[in-house]
Design an enzyme around this catalytic site. Structure first.
Site, PDB file in Angstrom:
ATOM      1  N   HIS A 113      -1.684   0.319 -11.698  1.00  0.00           N
ATOM      2  CA  HIS A 113      -2.453   0.514 -10.638  1.00  0.00           C
ATOM      3  C   HIS A 113      -3.746  -0.312 -10.653  1.00  0.00           C
ATOM      4  O   HIS A 113      -4.248  -0.714 -11.512  1.00  0.00           O
ATOM      5  CB  HIS A 113      -2.948   2.083 -10.418  1.00  0.00           C
ATOM      6  CG  HIS A 113      -3.655   2.611  -9.332  1.00  0.00           C
ATOM      7  ND1 HIS A 113      -4.928   2.378  -9.104  1.00  0.00           N
ATOM      8  CD2 HIS A 113      -3.124   3.147  -8.333  1.00  0.00           C
ATOM      9  CE1 HIS A 113      -5.107   2.961  -7.852  1.00  0.00           C
ATOM     10  NE2 HIS A 113      -4.151   3.427  -7.242  1.00  0.00           N
ATOM     11  N   HIS A 161       0.843  -1.174  -0.039  1.00  0.00           N
ATOM     12  CA  HIS A 161      -0.030   0.209  -0.025  1.00  0.00           C
ATOM     13  C   HIS A 161       1.067   1.141  -0.151  1.00  0.00           C
ATOM     14  O   HIS A 161       1.128   1.986  -0.950  1.00  0.00           O
ATOM     15  CB  HIS A 161      -1.023  -0.061   1.345  1.00  0.00           C
ATOM     16  CG  HIS A 161      -2.190   1.107   1.362  1.00  0.00           C
ATOM     17  ND1 HIS A 161      -2.294   1.845  -0.078  1.00  0.00           N
ATOM     18  CD2 HIS A 161      -2.568   1.562   2.106  1.00  0.00           C
ATOM     19  CE1 HIS A 161      -3.117   2.723   0.474  1.00  0.00           C
ATOM     20  NE2 HIS A 161      -3.486   2.697   1.778  1.00  0.00           N
ATOM     21  N   ASP A 203       2.993   6.957  -6.865  1.00  0.00           N
ATOM     22  CA  ASP A 203       4.249   6.736  -6.424  1.00  0.00           C
ATOM     23  C   ASP A 203       5.684   7.071  -6.839  1.00  0.00           C
ATOM     24  O   ASP A 203       6.617   7.644  -6.544  1.00  0.00           O
ATOM     25  CB  ASP A 203       4.377   5.383  -5.929  1.00  0.00           C
ATOM     26  CG  ASP A 203       3.370   5.111  -4.788  1.00  0.00           C
ATOM     27  OD1 ASP A 203       3.155   6.010  -3.741  1.00  0.00           O
ATOM     28  OD2 ASP A 203       2.702   4.272  -5.108  1.00  0.00           O
TER      29      ASP A 203
END
Length: 378
Positions: free
Chosen positions: A262, A222, A313
């Site tokens: 994703h 996560h 990210d």
């Protein structure tokens, strides 16, 4: 009762009604309370975005001033929390510290036992300010530096950088972090938010819910992907390698390249669009361009080879590093932002609560399995 079996990991399952965040993964849309994330990233601030998440609408000038003032007033840590931060072992990670300190905050919160709406809002102000303070204060303590007191004249993003570094941040640094906080503030029923709602649904307190959310965020599936991205870039630098060839070798060795793909988005993560742009601008402003340049080369290569897009990210790694932030603070900074979304979801859950209690598809031994006495067991 429905007997439909959910996909592994609850993929595609609708688990709650919510008016906070809407995502269209096919079109690459992320919105808070119906407002596109691109609009918020360009025109909004973290304070305004937090107001939006908690109240369902954008604030007036007067409301935003009052909201900002309440966040400022909430930048207080009890002396016992400071003592707790000083007591942790030297090898404690910032996420371990944050998880434990947030849990302890409940014992010093005057509204701890009150689960009514207004009390939860008051606790949300405190938590939003205190989470940022804990991250900044602990980082200074572990480096043997003095604690920097918050400056009421600074925004939430600027205060974090001020308390972290002891220097007034530039407008570029403040704006960059502010946009990053907006982009990370909520993302529907991700693992940490779902964990928070499940805990809140038992009528536990908001501190317990946020502590559980931080525990979920601590898991590398996560939070933490941007840490892995930056460690990869550091490894490329240490090896003096070509970034594309280094990643090509990683793929040949069946190693995961963090920061791509994703679970929800089938096109580019809309948050990555802004982080890419900010990473590039910071690189130009600072004169340190390698992290952005290498990231861009890797992104184009992965997109060509694997048809995968960068997620939130990937470019947050080079962005935070260029801001001078240590790698092990990347995930805690995620929490500094996401506390706004966690609080919104806990408030929403408790305003119309029902215990979250799904069922499991049993795949064990067929019933009735015989009980065998211990003497006859082999």
């Amino acid at each position: 009762m429905s007997t439909a079996v959910a996909a592994k990991g609850l993929e595609g399952v609708v688990a709650a009604n919510s008016g906070i965040c809407w995502i269209d993964g096919e079109a690459g849309i992320l919105s808070y309370r119906g407002i596109d994330i691109h609009e918020l990233a360009v025109h909004s601030t973290f304070e305004e975005t937090a107001f939006l998440l908690w109240n369902g609408r954008l604030p007036t000038h007067a409301e935003l001033e009052q909201f900002t003032a309440r966040l400022s007033e909430s930048r207080v840590l009890d002396d016992n929390i400071i003592k707790l931060l000083k007591s942790f072992p030297a090898d404690a990670t910032p996420m371990e510290v944050l998880r434990t300190a947030v849990s302890a905050l409940s014992m010093y919160d005057p509204d701890e036992a009150d689960n009514q709406h207004d009390a939860n809002v008051r606790k949300s102000f405190r938590l939003t300010s205190q989470v940022a303070m804990i991250v900044a204060v602990y980082d200074r303590l572990r480096k043997g530096k003095s604690i920097v007191e918050p400056d009421p004249s600074l925004s939430h993003a600027a205060n974090f950088l001020w308390m972290l570094n002891g220097e007034k941040p530039s407008e570029t640094a403040t704006k960059t972090l502010d946009v990053a906080l907006i982009l990370h503030a909520d993302h529907e029923l991700n693992a940490s938010t779902f964990a928070a709602r499940v805990i809140a649904a038992t009528l536990s307190d908001i501190h317990s819910a946020v502590t559980g959310a931080i525990g979920a965020l601590k898991g590398p599936l996560h939070g933490g992907a941007n840490e892995a991205v930056m460690r990869m870039l550091f490894a490329i630098n240490d090896a003096g390698a070509d970034p594309v060839e280094y990643v090509r070798e990683m793929l040949a060795a069946k190693k995961k390249i963090s920061g791509f793909g994703h679970r929800v988005y089938k096109t580019e993560d809309p948050r990555a669009t802004h982080l890419r742009r900010m990473s590039e601008q910071l690189a130009k402003d600072s004169g340190v361009t390698r992290w952005y340049d290498w990231s861009r080369k890797i992104e184009l290569f992965i997109n060509s080879e694997k048809r995968l897009n960068a997620n939130v990210d990937f470019y947050s790694a080079s962005t935070y590093t260029t801001l001078g932030i240590d790698v092990d603070l990347f995930t805690p900074i995620f929490a500094v932002s996401r506390i706004a979304g966690w609080a919104a979801h806990v408030i929403e859950q408790l305003d119309d609560n029902r215990l979250i209690r799904p069922r499991a598809d049993y795949i064990g031994r067929a019933y009735p399995a015989p009980y065998v006495s211990i003497e006859d067991r082999k």
